[in-house]
Design an enzyme around this catalytic site. Sequence first.
Site, PDB file in Angstrom:
ATOM      1  N   CYS A 236       6.211  34.219  32.617  1.00  0.00           N
ATOM      2  CA  CYS A 236       5.418  35.106  31.911  1.00  0.00           C
ATOM      3  C   CYS A 236       5.739  36.555  32.760  1.00  0.00           C
ATOM      4  CB  CYS A 236       3.998  34.792  32.091  1.00  0.00           C
ATOM      5  SG  CYS A 236       3.495  33.582  30.774  1.00  0.00           S
TER       6      CYS A 236
ATOM      7  N   ASP B  56      20.058  32.286  34.766  1.00  0.00           N
ATOM      8  CA  ASP B  56      19.508  31.349  35.575  1.00  0.00           C
ATOM      9  C   ASP B  56      19.880  32.084  37.169  1.00  0.00           C
ATOM     10  OD1 ASP B  56      18.248  28.271  35.388  1.00  0.00           O
ATOM     11  OD2 ASP B  56      19.140  28.872  37.586  1.00  0.00           O
TER      12      ASP B  56
ATOM     13  N   HIS C  65       3.256  32.187  26.328  1.00  0.00           N
ATOM     14  CA  HIS C  65       3.125  30.925  27.309  1.00  0.00           C
ATOM     15  C   HIS C  65       2.946  29.654  26.629  1.00  0.00           C
ATOM     16  CE1 HIS C  65       2.816  29.126  31.156  1.00  0.00           C
ATOM     17  NE2 HIS C  65       1.680  28.221  30.624  1.00  0.00           N
TER      18      HIS C  65
ATOM     19  N   ASN D 216      14.172  20.854  29.390  1.00  0.00           N
ATOM     20  CA  ASN D 216      13.441  19.620  30.248  1.00  0.00           C
ATOM     21  C   ASN D 216      11.942  19.545  29.906  1.00  0.00           C
ATOM     22  OD1 ASN D 216      15.735  18.732  31.609  1.00  0.00           O
ATOM     23  ND2 ASN D 216      15.694  20.620  33.003  1.00  0.00           N
TER      24      ASN D 216
ATOM     25  N   HIS E 237      11.361  26.671  28.260  1.00  0.00           N
ATOM     26  CA  HIS E 237      12.805  27.322  28.255  1.00  0.00           C
ATOM     27  C   HIS E 237      13.800  26.525  27.776  1.00  0.00           C
ATOM     28  CE1 HIS E 237      11.821  25.720  32.113  1.00  0.00           C
ATOM     29  NE2 HIS E 237      13.193  25.331  32.399  1.00  0.00           N
TER      30      HIS E 237
END
Length: 114
Positions: A7, A30, A46, A87, A100
């Site tokens: 966020c 990343d 979120h 994940n 994500h």
Amino acid sequence: MTACLFCSIAAGEVSASFVHQDELVIAFRDINPQAPTHILVVPREHIVSAAELSAVQDPVWARLLHVSQQLAAAEGIVESGYRIVTNVGRDAGQSVSHLHLHLLGGRAMSWPPG
Ligand code: DGP
């Protein structure tokens, strides 16, 4: 500063190497890349994980996948192949509790994942 790292990145409070931004989704490289291409595709909203998605968020999920597809093309990894991973929870190794997609490519990958 918001409590959630992604966020904070979406709000511009924490810097990131952005490769895409629109009204629903952001994407950035990343910080600890596991492949030559390793991009995180993240909803601005979120949402803790894929386990938390509801039908009203179908447009967000669709955009995450479409942006991943476009970024794979931009990265030149469509022909060689790529992996899209999300994940969910402890056993999967989720370390950031904000949904994500990992877009990984640019090298051969093994299966099953560790
Ligand atoms: P996961 O373990 O699936 O929750 O993935 C979280 C990913 O987030 C992990 O691959 C590392 C990445 N990451 C963590 N902190 C930062 C950061 O501050 N900036 C960027 N760009 N990536 C981060």
